[in-house]
Scaffold this active site. Structure first.
Site, PDB file in Angstrom:
ATOM      1  N   GLY A 159     -24.573  20.845 -14.243  1.00  0.00           N
ATOM      2  CA  GLY A 159     -24.501  21.736 -15.392  1.00  0.00           C
ATOM      3  C   GLY A 159     -24.952  21.072 -16.686  1.00  0.00           C
ATOM      4  O   GLY A 159     -25.635  21.684 -17.511  1.00  0.00           O
ATOM      5  N   THR A 160     -24.590  19.821 -16.878  1.00  0.00           N
ATOM      6  CA  THR A 160     -24.937  19.134 -18.130  1.00  0.00           C
ATOM      7  C   THR A 160     -26.453  19.021 -18.273  1.00  0.00           C
ATOM      8  O   THR A 160     -27.014  19.329 -19.341  1.00  0.00           O
ATOM      9  CB  THR A 160     -24.286  17.735 -18.155  1.00  0.00           C
ATOM     10  OG1 THR A 160     -22.870  17.898 -18.037  1.00  0.00           O
ATOM     11  CG2 THR A 160     -24.613  16.994 -19.431  1.00  0.00           C
TER      12      THR A 160
ATOM     13  N   ASN B   3     -14.645  27.617 -19.632  1.00  0.00           N
ATOM     14  CA  ASN B   3     -14.035  26.694 -18.670  1.00  0.00           C
ATOM     15  C   ASN B   3     -12.542  26.519 -18.886  1.00  0.00           C
ATOM     16  O   ASN B   3     -11.829  26.144 -17.970  1.00  0.00           O
ATOM     17  CB  ASN B   3     -14.731  25.323 -18.710  1.00  0.00           C
ATOM     18  CG  ASN B   3     -15.025  24.857 -20.111  1.00  0.00           C
ATOM     19  OD1 ASN B   3     -15.636  25.573 -20.901  1.00  0.00           O
ATOM     20  ND2 ASN B   3     -14.591  23.660 -20.443  1.00  0.00           N
TER      21      ASN B   3
ATOM     22  N   SER C  72     -23.613  24.774 -11.813  1.00  0.00           N
ATOM     23  CA  SER C  72     -23.255  23.433 -11.352  1.00  0.00           C
ATOM     24  C   SER C  72     -22.701  23.538  -9.935  1.00  0.00           C
ATOM     25  O   SER C  72     -21.823  24.372  -9.670  1.00  0.00           O
ATOM     26  CB  SER C  72     -22.202  22.861 -12.293  1.00  0.00           C
ATOM     27  OG  SER C  72     -21.692  21.664 -11.765  1.00  0.00           O
ATOM     28  N   GLY C  73     -23.183  22.683  -9.034  1.00  0.00           N
ATOM     29  CA  GLY C  73     -22.750  22.740  -7.637  1.00  0.00           C
ATOM     30  C   GLY C  73     -21.266  22.491  -7.455  1.00  0.00           C
ATOM     31  O   GLY C  73     -20.604  23.155  -6.658  1.00  0.00           O
ATOM     32  N   HIS C  74     -20.716  21.537  -8.247  1.00  0.00           N
ATOM     33  CA  HIS C  74     -19.336  21.142  -7.960  1.00  0.00           C
ATOM     34  C   HIS C  74     -18.293  22.090  -8.518  1.00  0.00           C
ATOM     35  O   HIS C  74     -17.088  21.845  -8.414  1.00  0.00           O
ATOM     36  CB  HIS C  74     -19.065  19.695  -8.394  1.00  0.00           C
ATOM     37  CG  HIS C  74     -18.894  19.461  -9.857  1.00  0.00           C
ATOM     38  ND1 HIS C  74     -17.675  19.162 -10.414  1.00  0.00           N
ATOM     39  CD2 HIS C  74     -19.777  19.456 -10.874  1.00  0.00           C
ATOM     40  CE1 HIS C  74     -17.828  18.970 -11.726  1.00  0.00           C
ATOM     41  NE2 HIS C  74     -19.097  19.148 -12.025  1.00  0.00           N
TER      42      HIS C  74
ATOM     43  N   GLN D 267     -19.025  28.250 -15.025  1.00  0.00           N
ATOM     44  CA  GLN D 267     -17.684  28.680 -14.609  1.00  0.00           C
ATOM     45  C   GLN D 267     -17.662  30.100 -14.056  1.00  0.00           C
ATOM     46  O   GLN D 267     -16.600  30.590 -13.662  1.00  0.00           O
ATOM     47  CB  GLN D 267     -16.701  28.566 -15.786  1.00  0.00           C
ATOM     48  CG  GLN D 267     -16.424  27.132 -16.197  1.00  0.00           C
ATOM     49  CD  GLN D 267     -15.621  26.343 -15.160  1.00  0.00           C
ATOM     50  OE1 GLN D 267     -15.026  26.918 -14.244  1.00  0.00           O
ATOM     51  NE2 GLN D 267     -15.609  25.023 -15.292  1.00  0.00           N
TER      52      GLN D 267
ATOM     53  N   THR E   8     -37.599  12.653  -7.419  1.00  0.00           N
ATOM     54  CA  THR E   8     -37.447  13.089  -6.025  1.00  0.00           C
ATOM     55  C   THR E   8     -36.185  13.927  -5.884  1.00  0.00           C
ATOM     56  O   THR E   8     -35.126  13.573  -6.408  1.00  0.00           O
ATOM     57  CB  THR E   8     -37.390  11.854  -5.098  1.00  0.00           C
ATOM     58  OG1 THR E   8     -38.598  11.126  -5.281  1.00  0.00           O
ATOM     59  CG2 THR E   8     -37.227  12.252  -3.644  1.00  0.00           C
TER      60      THR E   8
ATOM     61  N   CYS F 190     -13.248  16.831 -19.066  1.00  0.00           N
ATOM     62  CA  CYS F 190     -13.711  15.753 -19.928  1.00  0.00           C
ATOM     63  C   CYS F 190     -12.626  15.360 -20.925  1.00  0.00           C
ATOM     64  O   CYS F 190     -12.666  14.282 -21.487  1.00  0.00           O
ATOM     65  CB  CYS F 190     -14.960  16.196 -20.682  1.00  0.00           C
ATOM     66  SG  CYS F 190     -16.026  17.222 -19.699  1.00  0.00           S
TER      67      CYS F 190
END
Ligand code: PLP
Length: 409
Positions: A71-72, A153, A205-207, A183, A243, A352
């Site tokens: 996401g960042t 979030n 974001s994947g996580h 989110q 890559t 964070c």
């Protein structure tokens, strides 16, 4: 000790099916997607299949998906990629964003501001929601980009993004609209051909959607011009050199397919859901309404058990997994650590900020006093949270708050 994870807005567990899908790409199916040989082309095929899966979740074209490290990076690519060229050409540029964005948007916005971009930071109301009239009033002839998150979030508050995007495009069709949907992904339907057809850039974001950390995407609508952040190879249609993270991308694709199925499930009552293995209390949410029902059970249970507890933010427009509660205690920090000792993981707001005692910028922007912000905690459920865990967490949290109150008294 049973561990109960109520911090899914910080990171979600990776689903077993997702781990299974990615594992071969570390070993027997490893290869560089840019290589011409068989192994490389197999990796290329896997990346492109994942791209199609993510595009289906977002209802966009596969070529509009750029894989990133999370996401960042996606937020930075959107803001800097659109606005840096204006600075380079010495042309005036104005950005509209909000005070409740994640720092992945706020910090690039501040960096652009220091270098000459004019920035408007819109304030939310006390529910954590932005006002379309104030947004309209902020538009200017040199507004080039709007960056407004879809779901917050901390509070889970959902912004009227479709409406804001329509207002901006009616004012000037060339204004680009970015949304940080980190989110919202996997929790709400995201239709880039329907409700969000005016959105030009969207970060995921994947996580936060049951794939690994270090994976993400930026949706870039066909035709949108974007300066890359990294210089190097021609990967991702020249938008993101480097890559590809093939196992991570495969995982994200599988997580997107699972999210799609989960979002499509028809609503049913949480109490009448079939229970696997016939065990009561073993249920897991099987769609947004069921997840919201579990969240509501936790929230209403805590409001009833601890008089003086207040929900921060909108209870009407929010993601189905999040509740942000202000407890009648001086400081939530001892509560967070007491809960952790008893196996319940919760958070101060954004990950964070965990461990830091600074009051949340989101809660302050909503008008809370610093002391009120400091006595608040975020509880965010995952799709794997069970009803039994909610019942257990409710008792543990209520008892911990009462203990803290009596110590203080
Ligand atoms: N945007 C929002 C709204 C978030 O909640 C987060 C993470 O907490 C991010 C951006 C950053 O995403 P990542 O951790 O993938 O860099």
């Amino acid at each position: 000790m049973q561990r109960i994870y109520l911090d899914a807005n910080a990171t979600t567990p990776v689903l077993p099916e997702v781990v299974e899908a990615m594992l071969p790409y570390f070993t027997e199916s490893s290869g560089n997607p840019s290589s011409a040989h068989h192994s490389g082309q197999r990796a290329r095929g896997a990346v492109e299949m994942a791209r199609i899966a993510v595009a289906k979740l977002l209802r966009c074209a596969a070529k509009e998906i750029v894989f990133t490290s999370g996401g960042t990076e996606s937020d930075n690519l959107a803001l800097l990629g659109v606005l840096q060229p204006y600075l380079d050409r010495n042309e005036p540029a104005h950005l509209i964003t909000s005070q409740i964005e994640h720092h992945a948007v706020l910090y690039p916005a501040e960096s652009l501001e220091q270098r000459g971009v004019k920035v408007t930071y819109l304030a939310p109301n006390s529910e954590g929601i932005l006002d379309p009239a104030a947004f309209e009033a902020a538009l200017r002839p040199h507004t080039r980009l709007v960056s407004i998150m879809l779901a917050n979030n901390e509070t889970g508050a959902i912004q009227p993004l479709g409406k804001l995007a329509r207002i901006a495009k009616a004012y000037n069709a060339n204004i680009l609209i970015h949304t940080d949907a980190v989110q919202a992904a996997g929790k709400l339907p995201l239709d880039l051909s329907g409700e969000f057809k005016n959105v030009d850039l969207l970060s995921l974001s994947g996580h936060k959607m049951y794939a690994p950390q270090g994976t993400g995407i930026l949706f870039v609508r066909d035709g949108v011009k974007l300066a890359p952040l990294f210089l190097g190879g021609p990967h991702e249609r020249q938008r993101r050199a480097g890559t590809e993270n093939v196992p991570g991308i495969v995982a994200l694709g599988r997580a997107a397919q699972i999210a799609q199925q989960w979002l499509d499930l028809a609503p049913t009552d949480v109490s009448s859901r079939p229970e696997p293995n016939g065990h009561s209390g073993e249920t897991r949410s099987s769609g947004p309404p069921q997840l919201a029902a579990l969240r509501d059970k936790l929230e209403s249970g805590l409001l009833a058990a601890i008089p003086g507890t207040v929900v921060n933010g909108s209870t009407l427009h929010r993601t189905p997994n999040t509740t942000h509660l202000r407890f009648p205690i001086d400081h939530a920090e001892p509560l967070l650590y007491a809960l952790d000792m008893e196996g319940v993981a919760v958070s101060f707001g954004s990950a964070c900020q965990s461990g830091a005692t600074e009051p949340s910028h989101v809660l302050l922007a909503m008008g809370l006093a610093p002391a009120q912000a400091r006595s608040s905690l975020r509880l965010s459920l995952s799709r794997l949270t069970t009803e039994e865990e909610i019942d257990h967490a409710l008792n543990i949290i209520a008892a911990a708050v009462s203990r803290l109150q009596s110590i203080h008294a």
